[in-house]
Design an enzyme around this catalytic site. Sequence first.
Site, PDB file in Angstrom:
ATOM      1  N   LYS A  50       0.854  -1.183   0.000  1.00  0.00           N
ATOM      2  CA  LYS A  50       0.000   0.000   0.000  1.00  0.00           C
ATOM      3  C   LYS A  50       0.899   1.246   0.000  1.00  0.00           C
ATOM      4  CE  LYS A  50      -4.370   1.083   2.331  1.00  0.00           C
ATOM      5  NZ  LYS A  50      -5.100   0.917   3.590  1.00  0.00           N
TER       6      LYS A  50
HETATM    7  O1  G3P Z   1      -7.860   1.606   5.191  1.00  0.00           O
HETATM    8  C1  G3P Z   1      -8.106   2.911   4.876  1.00  0.00           C
HETATM    9  C2  G3P Z   1      -9.486   3.456   5.173  1.00  0.00           C
HETATM   10  O2  G3P Z   1     -10.466   2.489   5.006  1.00  0.00           O
HETATM   11  C3  G3P Z   1      -9.560   4.223   6.461  1.00  0.00           C
HETATM   12  O3  G3P Z   1     -10.863   4.439   6.901  1.00  0.00           O
HETATM   13  O4  G3P Z   1     -12.442   5.087   8.695  1.00  0.00           O
HETATM   14  O5  G3P Z   1      -9.999   5.643   8.922  1.00  0.00           O
HETATM   15  O6  G3P Z   1     -11.426   6.842   7.295  1.00  0.00           O
HETATM   16  P1  G3P Z   1     -11.189   5.580   8.020  1.00  0.00           P
END
Ligand code: G3P
Length: 229
Positions: A93
Amino acid sequence: MKCLLHHTCMEFFLDTADVDEIREIASWGILDGVTTNPSLIKKSGRDFKQVVAEIASICEGPISAEVTAMDTDGMVQQALELKNELPENVIIKIPCIPEGLAATKILTEKGIKTNVTLIFSAAQALMAAKAGATYVSPFIGRIDDTGHDGMTLIAEIMETWNNYPDITTKVLAASIRHPTHVLQCIQLGAHTATMPTKIFRQLIKHPLTDKGIDGFMKDWAEVEAAGKA
Ligand code: G3P
């Protein structure tokens, strides 16, 4: 255990580094992969490589492990180290910045799969695809948090992809906050959704299913009590 339809329908990934949750959802038979990021690794409280290796032993689908270097050479070096030390199903990633595009191109040329993350515009998604990204990760919820509509970004990216049918990069909808996000992504044809465990539970649960089971079980108990089972 990978979903039987993973080549033909939306892939469901778990967005967590919690191995107990990953084991539970993997046992449902529909888990296609796992995404992690530095914040999720911190939340797990575990050693980065150890926890990713354990995740990769639970789920055979792609497991995203994120680089933390901010320069191209550093990103490539970290990626090669991760690929060298971790199981084959780990993919890299990379943040969507110029250095990340360059690293994605180099890794793609080496046959290493990537997930370009922190995408907030269709142009960024297209640039990552041009660099050869295996996945691009637009963040829906974080756009919603700013008062804009994150789903519009998914629609714009899918429209772009439809205009250029030779693009093979998969659109991985991330930062998903509720089941409606997932349903809308399905309708727009996004290839993959990564979601926290809570969303998997919300997606499978329906009060009428539970009510129906209660009714069937009560009636069946009476059939058994009458000695007719
Ligand atoms: O993995 C990346 C993404 O899904 C993060 O989500 O909830 O931290 O905005 P969030």
